[in-house]
Design an enzyme around this catalytic site. Structure first.
Site, short mmCIF file in Angstrom:
data_model
loop_
_atom_site.label_atom_id
_atom_site.label_comp_id
_atom_site.label_asym_id
_atom_site.label_seq_id
_atom_site.Cartn_x
_atom_site.Cartn_y
_atom_site.Cartn_z
N ASP A 27 5.45 -28.81 55.82
CA ASP A 27 5.15 -27.56 56.53
C ASP A 27 6.43 -26.78 56.83
O ASP A 27 7.50 -27.36 56.96
CB ASP A 27 4.42 -27.90 57.84
CG ASP A 27 3.71 -26.69 58.43
OD1 ASP A 27 3.61 -25.64 57.75
OD2 ASP A 27 3.27 -26.78 59.58
N ASN A 75 -6.17 -23.46 52.28
CA ASN A 75 -5.07 -22.57 51.87
C ASN A 75 -5.54 -21.37 51.01
O ASN A 75 -4.80 -20.41 50.85
CB ASN A 75 -3.97 -23.33 51.12
CG ASN A 75 -3.09 -24.16 52.04
OD1 ASN A 75 -2.57 -25.20 51.64
ND2 ASN A 75 -2.90 -23.72 53.28
C1 FPP Z 1 3.32 -25.19 54.19
O1 FPP Z 1 4.24 -24.23 54.60
C2 FPP Z 1 3.43 -25.39 52.76
C3 FPP Z 1 2.44 -25.15 51.86
C4 FPP Z 1 1.10 -24.65 52.20
C5 FPP Z 1 2.70 -25.35 50.43
C6 FPP Z 1 3.42 -26.60 50.15
C7 FPP Z 1 3.94 -26.57 48.79
C8 FPP Z 1 5.19 -26.95 48.45
C9 FPP Z 1 6.17 -27.51 49.39
C10 FPP Z 1 5.60 -26.95 47.05
C11 FPP Z 1 4.73 -27.92 46.32
C12 FPP Z 1 5.24 -28.27 45.04
C13 FPP Z 1 4.46 -28.66 44.02
C14 FPP Z 1 5.10 -29.26 42.86
C15 FPP Z 1 2.99 -28.51 43.98
P1 FPP Z 1 3.68 -22.89 55.19
O2 FPP Z 1 3.58 -21.90 54.08
O3 FPP Z 1 2.40 -23.16 55.92
O4 FPP Z 1 4.83 -22.50 56.18
P2 FPP Z 1 4.67 -21.75 57.57
O5 FPP Z 1 3.80 -22.61 58.43
O6 FPP Z 1 6.07 -21.66 58.05
O7 FPP Z 1 4.06 -20.40 57.27
#
Ligand code: FPP
Length: 251
Positions: A27, A75
């Site tokens: 996250d 998501n």
């Molecule tokens: C959460 O951060 C992250 C996600 C929803 C996506 C996670 C994906 C990756 C780390 C890359 C994955 C890689 C592969 C190879 C599939 P957020 O966007 O919710 O962050 P925030 O809470 O700060 O907005």
């Protein structure tokens, strides 16, 4: 001098007590980007590179299964532009990382409603699974379009079908029956994480592995996922090793 939680030299990892299954809620990509006045997708891109670093580090530590929450069933509610970028990440990731995965003997698996993903994403995942099928080291298990409540509903449907077809008696439905009908069933004895890590300071499960974390140790870190590194992973394992797991019994 104050002790820092990170990298306290005097505490060493016990190689005989490495958590077998580590699950991570990655996250904070968006906040990482925002803090740098960058678009959210820049955070996901950096986050993808962190996945590469942590895969190698986890494998080197002797972790058997690394489950990463890459995309949840919730998501899809994000703006199209971000969803499209996230859907393109597996292709980007596997395009240049498959040789490293093979060199590290890492086997790729996925859990989630994969057939609802765009065709190109499905193909990228399929290619990685096939390319690493003979690897028998760490399992890198991506949760993609995964949600634990949906997983449990699907499991109930499967079990109801078994009952309807007279393959199992209602009174014989047990915890094992449920466990064997979840999306982690092919991980066998390693299905339930020993350690669950969430980054970015949030202390929620966000519909991740609800059944499987019944006895997991939880470690919450304040770093955003793009800033997570091998040293922090080792720190999380040290914290795990200082916990006393009793599984409801007495020591
Ligand atoms: C959460 O951060 C992250 C996600 C929803 C996506 C996670 C994906 C990756 C780390 C890359 C994955 C890689 C592969 C190879 C599939 P957020 O966007 O919710 O962050 P925030 O809470 O700060 O907005």
């Amino acid at each position: 001098m104050m002790f820092k939680s990170k990298n306290v030299e005097s505490f060493k990892i016990d190689n005989n007590n490495i958590p077998k299954h580590v699950a991570i809620i990655m996250d904070g990509n968006g906040r990482w980007a925002k803090a740098r006045h960058m678009p959210r997708i820049a955070g996901h891109k950096k986050g993808m590179n962190t996945v590469k670093t942590i895969t190698k580090a986890a494998s080197a530590l002797g972790i058997k299964v690394l489950t990463l929450y890459a995309f949840s069933t919730e998501n899809w509610r994000r703006p199209d532009k971000e969803v499209n970028y996230l859907m393109g990440l597996p292709s980007k990731f596997f395009n240049d990382f498959i040789p490293d995965l093979i060199a590290n003997n890492v086997k790729v698996q996925v859990m989630g409603y994969i057939n609802q993903l765009p065709e190109q994403t499905q193909q990228a995942v399929k290619k990685a699974i096939e390319a690493t099928a003979n690897c028998d080291g760490m399992i890198l298990n991506f949760a993609l379009n995964y949600g634990a409540q949906d997983e449990i509903v699907t499991s109930i449907q499967k079990i109801a079908r078994l009952v309807k077809n007279n393959e199992i008696d209602i009174d014989d439905i047990s915890k094992e029956t449920v466990q064997n009908n979840l999306m982690t069933t092919n991980l066998g004895k390693l299905a339930n994480p020993d350690l669950l890590i969430r980054t970015s300071g949030e202390k929620r499960l966000s519909n991740f592995l609800l059944w499987q974390v019944a006895y997991s140790e939880f470690v919450f870190r304040n770093e955003n996922w793009p800033d997570f590194d091998a040293e922090i992973l080792s720190d999380c394992i040290l914290e795990y090793q200082n916990r006393h797991r009793r599984f409801g019994g007495l020591k």
